[in-house]
Design an enzyme around this catalytic site. Structure first.
Site, mmCIF file in Angstrom:
data_model
loop_
_atom_site.group_PDB
_atom_site.id
_atom_site.type_symbol
_atom_site.label_atom_id
_atom_site.label_comp_id
_atom_site.label_asym_id
_atom_site.label_seq_id
_atom_site.Cartn_x
_atom_site.Cartn_y
_atom_site.Cartn_z
ATOM 1 N N TYR A 210 -7.469 3.108 9.121
ATOM 2 C CA TYR A 210 -6.606 3.247 7.944
ATOM 3 C C TYR A 210 -7.371 3.702 6.705
ATOM 4 O O TYR A 210 -7.083 4.750 6.143
ATOM 5 C CB TYR A 210 -5.864 1.919 7.704
ATOM 6 C CG TYR A 210 -4.952 1.612 8.856
ATOM 7 C CD1 TYR A 210 -3.688 2.191 8.933
ATOM 8 C CD2 TYR A 210 -5.379 0.819 9.923
ATOM 9 C CE1 TYR A 210 -2.858 1.962 10.025
ATOM 10 C CE2 TYR A 210 -4.556 0.587 11.015
ATOM 11 C CZ TYR A 210 -3.299 1.162 11.058
ATOM 12 O OH TYR A 210 -2.485 0.951 12.139
ATOM 13 N N GLU B 248 5.392 9.993 3.382
ATOM 14 C CA GLU B 248 5.100 8.600 3.016
ATOM 15 C C GLU B 248 4.384 8.569 1.667
ATOM 16 O O GLU B 248 3.404 9.279 1.465
ATOM 17 C CB GLU B 248 4.243 7.910 4.071
ATOM 18 C CG GLU B 248 4.001 6.439 3.753
ATOM 19 C CD GLU B 248 3.337 5.680 4.896
ATOM 20 O OE1 GLU B 248 3.389 4.435 4.884
ATOM 21 O OE2 GLU B 248 2.762 6.323 5.799
ATOM 22 N N ASP C 181 4.663 0.590 4.084
ATOM 23 C CA ASP C 181 4.566 -0.613 4.906
ATOM 24 C C ASP C 181 4.412 -1.835 4.011
ATOM 25 O O ASP C 181 4.656 -1.773 2.808
ATOM 26 C CB ASP C 181 3.392 -0.487 5.883
ATOM 27 C CG ASP C 181 2.077 -0.154 5.159
ATOM 28 O OD1 ASP C 181 2.027 -0.274 3.913
ATOM 29 O OD2 ASP C 181 1.104 0.239 5.840
ATOM 30 N N ASP D 289 0.792 -1.219 0.000
ATOM 31 C CA ASP D 289 0.000 0.000 0.000
ATOM 32 C C ASP D 289 0.829 1.277 0.000
ATOM 33 O O ASP D 289 0.570 2.201 -0.761
ATOM 34 C CB ASP D 289 -0.919 0.002 1.224
ATOM 35 C CG ASP D 289 -1.772 1.252 1.307
ATOM 36 O OD1 ASP D 289 -2.569 1.479 0.384
ATOM 37 O OD2 ASP D 289 -1.618 2.008 2.280
#
Length: 533
Positions: A265, A506, A117, A114
């Site tokens: 999430y 990220e 991670d 994704d």
């Protein structure tokens, strides 16, 4: 501009034709006057042509900036691949997740991680596949001219192979591989992770309309991509798409309500947009009027007509408005198209909100002109908005529509494209930080990207916990995550390049699909395909 081999294309817009040189004769003075008149007319024609088309690059030429950025952006999909890699070109990546799905006797080894991670979240991964499919369908010829079409299709198939295997029966869909709570307690390379990879599914007892419908949209869109190059695979995708749409529609319930763990999430704010989005793609893939009737009948309930919103992994409405508006541009006599008027008018409202000089322009911008809606993953909204703007601009051009009315002001397709370029340019370094937020592009880009694989040397054999020394290291990442689009700047246009700054630093895989679509649309002047068939 060549013809894309997957669809019959009808290119809109006029073409400039160079005239041959004059030759001497006794009436030179007369010819001189004729030449002057011709030059004046040519200048006027050129000005009008450029005013009604694009003000950036000459017809048929390539904008090197966007071409170079596209080649870089495409690489992030390879960085995110799970499974037994084929023709791996990323030296610090290797096979991983080979046993994913084994507890359900399924092969879920493929797919895309994704973000930074090692999670596989089905909801945003399916959105990635839908967006990548749309980009290929609209701008595959642009990709092909840069040798990027085959890599795009390869990354798409890697994703849809996973989605097919995640759907073992009509009313069962595996929507997650890995436990984010467990995963995020580790900082390791995907190649060395050894923790249990738990599975999460939806079924008739625990339905999840959003993720089932988004996966249906992905399958339907991808079926069009492979329709001519792999007929059998295309048919398989379409079969799954139809089953998943029926599952989603007949078992309406939010996956965020039924599976509360996902709320931390990828919490969904509603499933109506995904149902409309999936039905729209299924109509394009099948031309079955059932799906057109669905969006017509359910538009008032789910379409949020007249209220422009932001396109994202959670909200598919702006994409649906634009996708259905293409039918009103290109299918004038389409039976049932009257039910699409609300979508078209709302798409126009979305576009009017994006153009800075529009009387209804959104105020959600930084001082430097970047669309800015949220702190987390701030670049998702400007990139998605810019992608939709280029699409709509091209729909206008192809169908010969030369103006967009916003209140009492009219705008041209070139105004939408100018907006899209402004967002792309900001992303690529034209910002107060002079920072390219696309990793690997330009002279200055983030070096401390929040990404496990990029931060750990390829020859390091770290376990779950001892890898955190790489998270906390003061050294730049040993591996460059080429093509990663990081979260982006704050509203005040500052950016902190720190590895523990996951809010800004990220990357996410679905952002890459949006970036690839936007850059593909900008690499050359374009109009749009009139039909995906």
């Amino acid at each position: 501009m060549h013809v894309h081999r997957h669809w019959d294309r009808s290119k809109g817009g006029e073409k400039m034709v160079a005239k041959s040189g004059s030759r001497c004769c006794c009436c030179c003075w007369f010819l001189g006057i004729i030449v002057v008149i011709a030059v004046v007319l040519a200048v006027v024609f050129t000005i009008r042509h450029r005013a009604n088309h694009f003000d950036d690059i000459a017809p048929g030429s390539t904008d090197k900036k966007y071409a170079d950025a596209l080649k870089i952006a495409m690489q992030f999909f390879n960085i995110q691949k799970s499974g037994k890699l084929e023709n791996n070109k990323i030296p610090w990546r290797g096979d991983s997740g080979l046993k994913d799905g084994s507890e359900a006797s399924l092969d879920l080894s493929k797919g895309l991680y994704d973000a930074g991670d090692h999670m596989k979240f089905g909801f945003p991964m399916a959105f990635t596949a839908t967006l990548l499919s749309w980009s290929i369908l609209e701008y595959g010829d642009h990709m092909d001219s840069l040798d990027q079409l085959d890599p795009a299709k390869d990354s798409l198939k890697w994703t849809t192979d996973f989605l097919i295997n995640a759907h073992p029966s009509p009313n069962v869909l595996y929507i997650q591989v890995g436990d984010p709570e467990t995963d995020h307690k580790c900082w390791d390379r995907p190649e060395t992770m050894s923790r249990k990879r738990t599975l999460t599914k939806i079924d008739a007892d625990t339905p999840g309309t959003e993720v089932a419908a988004e996966t249906a949209a992905a399958m339907a869109a991808a079926s069009l991509v492979f329709k001519e190059s792999d007929t059998k695979y295309s048919g398989t995708l379409l079969k799954h798409a139809k089953q998943l749409f029926d599952f989603a529609d007949n078992n309406r319930a939010s996956y965020s309500v039924n599976i509360p763990e996902v709320q931390s999430y990828y919490n969904s704010t509603g499933y109506g947009d995904e149902l409309l989005w999936a039905a729209s793609w299924l109509y394009h893939a099948t031309e079955d009027k059932t799906y057109l009737d669905f969006v017509s009948k359910n538009g008032e309930e789910f379409g949020n007509f007249g209220s422009p919103t932001w396109f994202s992994w959670d909200n598919k409405l702006p994409g649906t408005h634009v996708l259905l508006s293409r039918l009103t541009f290109f299918k004038k006599g389409l039976s049932g198209s009257k039910g699409l008027q609300g979508y078209k008018e709302t798409a126009e409202a979305v576009m009017c909100g994006l153009i800075p000089d529009s009387p209804t322009a959104t105020s959600s911008r930084t001082d430097g002109g970047l669309i800015w809606v949220a702190e987390w993953n701030a670049l998702q909204h400007p990139v998605s908005s810019a992608f939709l703007a280029t699409l709509y601009s091209d729909y206008m051009l192809t169908s010969g529509v030369d103006k967009l009315s916003c209140g009492d002001t009219s705008f041209k397709p070139s105004d939408l494209r100018k907006f899209a370029r402004s967002q792309a340019d900001y992303m690529l370094g034209k910002n107060p930080e002079t920072m390219s937020y696309l990793v690997g592009y330009g002279d200055k880009y983030p070096e401390f990207v929040h990404h496990r694989g990029a931060s750990i040397p390829g020859d390091a054999n770290t376990g779950c916990k001892d890898g955190f020394k790489w998270l906390n290291s003061d050294e730049p990442n040993p591996n460059v995550a080429y093509g990663a689009l990081v979260g982006g700047p704050f509203l005040n246009e500052t950016f902190i390049d720190a590895r523990n700054n996951s809010m800004q630093n990220e990357p996410s895989t679905y952002n890459s699909a949006l970036v690839v679509g936007l850059l593909s649309s900008l690499v050359t002047r374009s109009s749009s395909v009139e039909s995906f068939k």
